[in-house]
Design an enzyme around this catalytic site. Sequence first.
Site, PDB file in Angstrom:
ATOM      1  N   ASP A 119     -13.357  -4.705   0.406  1.00  0.00           N
ATOM      2  CA  ASP A 119     -14.258  -3.828  -0.354  1.00  0.00           C
ATOM      3  C   ASP A 119     -15.270  -4.622  -1.176  1.00  0.00           C
ATOM      4  OD1 ASP A 119     -13.559  -1.340   0.522  1.00  0.00           O
ATOM      5  OD2 ASP A 119     -12.060  -0.980  -1.032  1.00  0.00           O
ATOM      6  N   ARG A 178     -18.494  -1.593   6.675  1.00  0.00           N
ATOM      7  CA  ARG A 178     -17.883  -2.448   7.696  1.00  0.00           C
ATOM      8  C   ARG A 178     -17.426  -1.678   8.924  1.00  0.00           C
ATOM      9  NH1 ARG A 178     -12.031  -2.951   5.811  1.00  0.00           N
ATOM     10  NH2 ARG A 178     -11.926  -1.740   3.907  1.00  0.00           N
ATOM     11  N   GLU A 189     -12.416  -5.549  -6.611  1.00  0.00           N
ATOM     12  CA  GLU A 189     -13.027  -5.202  -5.320  1.00  0.00           C
ATOM     13  C   GLU A 189     -14.388  -4.542  -5.496  1.00  0.00           C
ATOM     14  OE1 GLU A 189     -10.207  -2.637  -3.386  1.00  0.00           O
ATOM     15  OE2 GLU A 189      -9.634  -1.725  -5.289  1.00  0.00           O
ATOM     16  N   ARG A 218       0.855  -1.195   0.000  1.00  0.00           N
ATOM     17  CA  ARG A 218       0.000   0.000   0.000  1.00  0.00           C
ATOM     18  C   ARG A 218       0.889   1.242   0.000  1.00  0.00           C
ATOM     19  NH1 ARG A 218      -1.608  -3.008   4.507  1.00  0.00           N
ATOM     20  NH2 ARG A 218      -3.503  -4.257   4.260  1.00  0.00           N
TER      21      ARG A 218
END
Length: 591
Positions: free
Chosen positions: A466, A476, A442, A307
Site C-alpha cells: 500500500d 497495482r 502504509e 491477517r
Amino acid sequence: MKKTNNSLEQKEVSLEAVPIVPGMAMGPVFQFRRLSFNIEDLDYDINSVKTEIHRFRSACKKTAQMLRKTQEMSSTIYDDQFREIFESQVALIEDNIFLQEIENRITQNQCSAAYAVFTVFHEKMDHFMSMENEYFRDRALDIQDLKHKILHAIFGIGTEYQISVPSVIFADYLSPSDTIHFNRNLILAIVTDTGGKTSHAAIVARSLNLPYVINDKNLSKIVQQKDFVIIDSYVGRVIINPLEKTLQSYRKLKKKYTTIESKLKKESALPATTIDGVNVDVYANVEFLHEISDVISSGASGIGLFRTEGIFLEKDKLPGEEEQYQIYRRFSEEMQGMPILLRTLDAGGDKILRDIDHPQEQNPFLGWRAIRFCIDEKDIFKTQLRAILRANILGNIQILIPMISCLGEIRETKKIIEEVSQELLSEGKEFFPDTEMGIMVEIPSAALMSDMFAREVDFMSIGTNDLTQYTLAVDRTNQKIARLFNDMHPAVLRLMQITIINARKNGIEVSLCGEMAANPEAIPVLLGLGLRKLSISPFMIPRIKKVIRMCNISECEALVEQLLTLPSSLEVDEKAQLFYNSKVSNSNLLL
C-alpha cells in the site's frame, strides 16, 4: 516414467503459466472433469414449492455430510491442518440466513431448487469476483465449488476421483475436497484454468508439496489423456508432449532443483545471520490456523502479519467474541510463545462485510476502511479487541493497527483499548493487560509523521504494497499501469528510510511485511536501509534466509547510499540487480 512413442510423434507445445507452488513434475495427463451446469439446462417451472424446498434442504444435508466425511478422511491422513477449510464450507450451507435466501428465491420466483441454487450462488460469486483483492476473488471458487456440490446432490450425481497411474491433474478448478479425495501418491502436479495464490486449492497443494500452476488457456479442455507433460512451477511453464531432448534437459534440471530444495530445507532452521554477524529475524505472513505447521517448518521467528479479515469474511455473519477468542487463543498456543503481530480488522476497500451497510464510494481504497471503519463501528472493534486481550494469556500477541494516517487515530485506538481493558477487569475476566500496540506504516503521511507516531506506539510495521500504491498513485491491480508499480522507486525507499530512522531514534522495533521482502534482489536494499525484521510467505522463508546469510551489512549500506541518489526506479533496479548478481553468490540456489 518414459514417454510413449505415440506422444513422441506429436508436436511439442510450450506455454507460460502462473507458478503457485514451486516444483517440477513429468508424467501423463489426467483430465478431471466434473459435470457442469448452465442455467439454460435447468428446469425453471415446478409443481410444488414445498417439494423444491425439501429437495434443496436434502441436498444441503447430503453436501454437509459429504464435507464432514471428507474432513474426517483428511484428519486421518493429514491431521487437522485442513479442518477450518471444510468447517467454513459446512458453516455456509448450514447458515440459516443462507438457507432462507435460497428458499425465498424458490418461493418468490416459483422456481426449481436447482435454478434457485444456481442463481443465488452465481450472484455471490459475482460479488467476490468484483473485488480487487486476490484473496477475496479466490473465495469465488469456494462458492462455485459449493454450488456444484449442491447441484450434484440435487440430481444425485457422483464424482470420479480414480487415478490408475501417477499423473498430472488438469482441471478447470480444484476444491480442497477434490484434492483430498485423490490418492496423494498418484498426484505428480496440478494445473488449473482458474484460481490464485490464496485459493484453498493452493493452500492444500502447498501443504502437500504438490507443484501447482494456473494457465488461463482452458488447458483442462484442450489436453488429452494420452498426452505427456512437463510442469515447471519454479518459473511457470507447461510443456505438452515434449521432445526427447527437452525431456533430457528437464530431467537434469529437476535433479538440480531437488538438490537445491533439499539443501534449503536442511538449512531452514539456521539463523539468518549475515556474513558480518548481524542477525535478522524472518517472520511469516499468515491468515489461517492450518498455516502454522508451515510457519514452524519454514524456520520462521514468529508471525509478522496475522491477517484477521478472513475470520470476518468466511461467513455470512460477524464472528462473536468467543469465536474470535478461540481462534486467537489457538494461534497463541500453537505458536508456542513465539511472537504474533495480529492485525486488527482491515475492512472496507474491496473487503465488504455483509452485516454492515457500506456506503457506495467513488474510491473505496481512499475511503471508509481499516481503522477508520473500526473507530466508527466501535462495537465490532471492541469485540475483536476483547477477544485478543483475553487470548493473549502467553503474552506473545501484539496488536497491529492498519491504515493509520494521523495521530488522532492512534490516540483514539489507545483509548478504546483502555476502555476494553477496564471492562474486562470489572467483569473479572482473565486477560493480558500489557499487550503491545503498533501501527502499519502504509500511507505516506504515516511515514512522514513517523517521528511523532513512534512516541505513541510500541512498534511499527511497514506495508510496502500500500505504501508504494499510495506514494506513486498507482493501482497495482490495474494492468494498464501495473508497470508503474515499483516498490524500489526512490520515493518509496526514502519514505522507508525516514520511518526506520525515526523508529530507531525512539527505541522501538520496525519491521516490513510487504511483498518486497519476498524478492531476493530487494533483500540487500532492505538490510542496507536498516531493517532487521522481515515478514513474508512461509514458503519463501528458507530462500530469503539463505540470501541474508550471503549479505554483508556494510556493503548493503553502501549500496543504499548510492540508490538514494538515483532519480528513477529504472536506475535503482539496475543498480540493485547488478549488486545482487555480483555480491550475493550462488544466486541460482534461490530459484
